[in-house]
Design an enzyme around this catalytic site. Structure first.
Site, mmCIF file in Angstrom:
data_model
loop_
_atom_site.group_PDB
_atom_site.id
_atom_site.type_symbol
_atom_site.label_atom_id
_atom_site.label_comp_id
_atom_site.label_asym_id
_atom_site.label_seq_id
_atom_site.Cartn_x
_atom_site.Cartn_y
_atom_site.Cartn_z
ATOM 1 N N CYS A 129 -5.335 -10.914 2.584
ATOM 2 C CA CYS A 129 -4.458 -11.873 1.896
ATOM 3 C C CYS A 129 -5.226 -13.025 1.226
ATOM 4 O O CYS A 129 -4.932 -13.416 0.091
ATOM 5 C CB CYS A 129 -3.425 -12.430 2.874
ATOM 6 N N HIS A 242 -0.667 -19.214 2.494
ATOM 7 C CA HIS A 242 -2.073 -19.592 2.665
ATOM 8 C C HIS A 242 -2.468 -20.517 1.511
ATOM 9 O O HIS A 242 -2.125 -20.266 0.351
ATOM 10 C CB HIS A 242 -2.980 -18.364 2.611
HETATM 11 P P1 NAP Z 1 2.939 -7.244 13.470
HETATM 12 O O1 NAP Z 1 4.015 -8.175 13.055
HETATM 13 O O2 NAP Z 1 2.336 -7.380 14.811
HETATM 14 O O3 NAP Z 1 3.505 -5.720 13.299
HETATM 15 C C1 NAP Z 1 2.753 -4.593 13.694
HETATM 16 C C2 NAP Z 1 3.455 -3.323 13.236
HETATM 17 O O4 NAP Z 1 2.627 -2.207 13.558
HETATM 18 C C3 NAP Z 1 4.782 -3.101 13.928
HETATM 19 O O5 NAP Z 1 5.674 -2.457 13.070
HETATM 20 C C4 NAP Z 1 4.379 -2.153 15.069
HETATM 21 O O6 NAP Z 1 5.443 -1.354 15.539
HETATM 22 C C5 NAP Z 1 3.385 -1.279 14.334
HETATM 23 N N1 NAP Z 1 2.554 -0.572 15.296
HETATM 24 C C6 NAP Z 1 1.765 -1.099 16.261
HETATM 25 N N2 NAP Z 1 1.200 -0.121 17.002
HETATM 26 C C7 NAP Z 1 1.655 1.055 16.482
HETATM 27 C C8 NAP Z 1 1.479 2.417 16.802
HETATM 28 N N3 NAP Z 1 0.698 2.803 17.841
HETATM 29 N N4 NAP Z 1 2.113 3.360 16.070
HETATM 30 C C9 NAP Z 1 2.902 3.004 15.044
HETATM 31 N N5 NAP Z 1 3.141 1.714 14.677
HETATM 32 C C10 NAP Z 1 2.520 0.763 15.395
HETATM 33 O O7 NAP Z 1 1.714 -7.288 12.472
HETATM 34 P P2 NAP Z 1 1.714 -7.571 10.884
HETATM 35 O O8 NAP Z 1 1.445 -8.984 10.644
HETATM 36 O O9 NAP Z 1 2.914 -6.949 10.269
HETATM 37 O O10 NAP Z 1 0.383 -6.814 10.467
HETATM 38 C C11 NAP Z 1 0.222 -5.439 10.607
HETATM 39 C C12 NAP Z 1 -1.120 -5.034 10.036
HETATM 40 O O11 NAP Z 1 -1.116 -5.254 8.629
HETATM 41 C C13 NAP Z 1 -2.308 -5.842 10.553
HETATM 42 O O12 NAP Z 1 -2.816 -5.308 11.749
HETATM 43 C C14 NAP Z 1 -3.273 -5.758 9.420
HETATM 44 O O13 NAP Z 1 -4.042 -4.591 9.523
HETATM 45 C C15 NAP Z 1 -2.380 -5.699 8.209
HETATM 46 N N6 NAP Z 1 -2.257 -7.034 7.585
HETATM 47 C C16 NAP Z 1 -2.870 -7.225 6.427
HETATM 48 C C17 NAP Z 1 -2.803 -8.444 5.823
HETATM 49 C C18 NAP Z 1 -3.539 -8.659 4.569
HETATM 50 O O14 NAP Z 1 -4.276 -9.603 4.529
HETATM 51 N N7 NAP Z 1 -3.355 -7.835 3.563
HETATM 52 C C19 NAP Z 1 -2.109 -9.488 6.380
HETATM 53 C C20 NAP Z 1 -1.472 -9.281 7.571
HETATM 54 C C21 NAP Z 1 -1.561 -8.042 8.167
HETATM 55 P P3 NAP Z 1 6.249 -1.772 16.893
HETATM 56 O O15 NAP Z 1 7.195 -2.874 16.471
HETATM 57 O O16 NAP Z 1 6.951 -0.520 17.253
HETATM 58 O O17 NAP Z 1 5.253 -2.231 17.892
HETATM 59 O O1 3JN Z 2 -4.949 -13.921 9.718
HETATM 60 C C1 3JN Z 2 -4.597 -13.837 8.547
HETATM 61 O O2 3JN Z 2 -4.117 -14.795 7.923
HETATM 62 C C2 3JN Z 2 -4.761 -12.556 7.820
HETATM 63 C C3 3JN Z 2 -4.945 -11.432 8.761
HETATM 64 C C4 3JN Z 2 -5.177 -10.207 8.373
HETATM 65 C C5 3JN Z 2 -5.406 -9.144 9.339
HETATM 66 C C6 3JN Z 2 -4.905 -9.259 10.631
HETATM 67 C C7 3JN Z 2 -5.178 -8.272 11.565
HETATM 68 C C8 3JN Z 2 -5.959 -7.198 11.247
HETATM 69 C C9 3JN Z 2 -6.161 -8.037 8.989
HETATM 70 C C10 3JN Z 2 -6.596 -7.865 7.576
HETATM 71 O O3 3JN Z 2 -5.774 -7.481 6.773
HETATM 72 O O4 3JN Z 2 -7.752 -8.108 7.220
HETATM 73 C C11 3JN Z 2 -6.452 -7.075 9.954
HETATM 74 C C12 3JN Z 2 -7.320 -5.905 9.654
HETATM 75 O O5 3JN Z 2 -8.528 -6.026 9.789
HETATM 76 O O6 3JN Z 2 -6.764 -4.864 9.313
#
Ligand code: NAP
Ligand code: 3JN
Length: 337
Positions: A129, A242
């Site tokens: 992000c 952010h």
């Molecule tokens: P979150 O609110 O904790 O949600 C996690 C999601 O993953 C929930 O839907 C969860 O399902 C699912 N999940 C976890 N374990 C799983 C499994 N074993 N099988 C299937 N689904 C599973 O986290 P979030 O903030 O949405 O972020 C999720 C991911 O997106 C992060 O880990 C990161 O890799 C990525 N992300 C990227 C950015 C970016 O900068 N582009 C920003 C934030 C996040 P349940 O509800 O069933 O547990």
């Molecule tokens: O903390 C934030 O503001 C952004 C977080 C992103 C994030 C959180 C958990 C795992 C990432 C990501 O997208 O880089 C990951 C990841 O490494 O997939």
């Protein structure tokens, strides 16, 4: 118009929820929508276009008939399941860091490098992000004056750390107001009324992983390893949006006036820069919006060719869900899918 079978993996999470909302708001041509999460969410219902949709457990069979899958369930899930989906011919748009630095995987911000999308590249990575909102602003500056070096400090909202992190901040504020303790699990310290200079884990060079993601991802998306980037990533007690303080050194001279004029026209950017009237981008105002906001543009008077500016964007939208859906729109536009 052709419609597509779409899956959202991690549908119950902070990003997944916004992905569903973005598909709906943008009226993406969805033929069917499969909502996928862990076994914990079996039977949960989510809404899409006013209809309740049942959440399914992620298995290797989740991708049958699917054409586009948006992943946001963390890196381990992406590592395991993105190749399964891609092997079945699905275009995977992955929000985790699992594939971002793989040389065979395009890392795409549609305003910057839509040309990196290719029919044969089934896994597409969505950048971090903090990187996304940065490169949207860097791109036109680089084109006009060639960027030599970027120094960025972030002020990152708690929603970047997921749904549980948002609950943690809200609970701390409530508890402290009643004279209670500020309990924490997600963050390494109390986040309410605090500022934490650590996001993700520390690496051998004493930078955090979040900071190094910004360095490496910026160079890859901009297609220019000569751009020097150094970052400090900081968590602040903001729910959504952010903010970044950015110092840019360029090869050619670019006045602040010219930079403002250029950024006012740049795709996906909104300029809010009127210091006399106290107008600049604020996280509270940018939350819920898909654009990247820039302001406080001024000459860096300590060097020959330098600018300082302030960038704000909704980390769950342009920083994650909107950029992913925008990539899906780009796949359709370029007739790749
Ligand atoms: P979150 O609110 O904790 O949600 C996690 C999601 O993953 C929930 O839907 C969860 O399902 C699912 N999940 C976890 N374990 C799983 C499994 N074993 N099988 C299937 N689904 C599973 O986290 P979030 O903030 O949405 O972020 C999720 C991911 O997106 C992060 O880990 C990161 O890799 C990525 N992300 C990227 C950015 C970016 O900068 N582009 C920003 C934030 C996040 P349940 O509800 O069933 O547990
Ligand atoms: O903390 C934030 O503001 C952004 C977080 C992103 C994030 C959180 C958990 C795992 C990432 C990501 O997208 O880089 C990951 C990841 O490494 O997939």
């Amino acid at each position: 118009m052709k419609k597509y079978n779409v899956a959202v993996v991690g549908a119950t999470g902070a990003v997944g929820n916004e992905m569903i909302r973005m598909l709906e708001e943008r009226d993406f041509p969805v033929a069917s929508l499969r909502l996928v999460a862990s076994s914990r969410s079996i039977g949960k219902k989510l809404k899409y276009k006013g209809q309740a949709a049942l959440v399914e457990e992620l298995t290797k069979d989740s991708f049958k008939g699917v054409e586009i899958a948006l992943f946001s369930a963390g890196g381990a899930i992406s590592k395991e399941f993105a190749p399964v989906a891609a092997g079945a011919g699905v275009f995977v748009i992955d929000n985790s860091s699992a594939w971002r630095m793989d040389k065979d995987v395009p890392l795409v911000v549609p305003e910057v490098n839509p040309h990196d999308l290719k029919k044969e590249k089934k896994i597409i990575a969505n950048p971090n992000c903090s990187t996304i909102q940065l490169v949207v602003v860097l791109k036109p500056i680089h084109a006009a004056a060639k960027i030599k070096r970027v120094v960025v400090s972030t002020y990152q909202a708690v929603s970047g750390a997921g749904h549980k992190a948002m609950v943690e901040l809200a609970e701390q504020v409530k508890s402290l107001a009643k004279g209670g303790p500020a309990e924490y699990k997600v963050f390494p310290y109390q986040i309410a009324y605090n500022v934490i200079p650590q996001i993700d884990v520390f690496l051998d060079n004493d930078y955090t992983r979040e900071e190094m993601k910004m360095v490496l991802e910026t160079q890859k998306i901009m297609g220019d390893d000569s751009i020097q980037v150094t970052a400090t990533a900081v968590r602040v007690p903001v729910m959504r949006g952010h903010s970044e303080s950015v110092n840019i050194e360029t090869e050619k001279h670019l006045t602040a006036v010219a930079a403002k004029k250029m950024l006012a026209q740049a795709p996906g950017v909104i300029l809010i820069d009127d210091p006399a009237n106290k107008k600049y981008p604020l996280a509270l105002d940018c939350a819920g919006k898909i654009e990247t906001f820039v302001g406080r543009i001024r000459q860096d008077e300590s060097i020959k060719n330098g600018l300082n500016l302030w960038i704000v964007s909704d980390n769950l939208l342009k920083g994650a869900a909107w950029n992913a859906v925008q990539i899906a729109e780009e796949l359709v536009k370029q007739k790749i899918v």
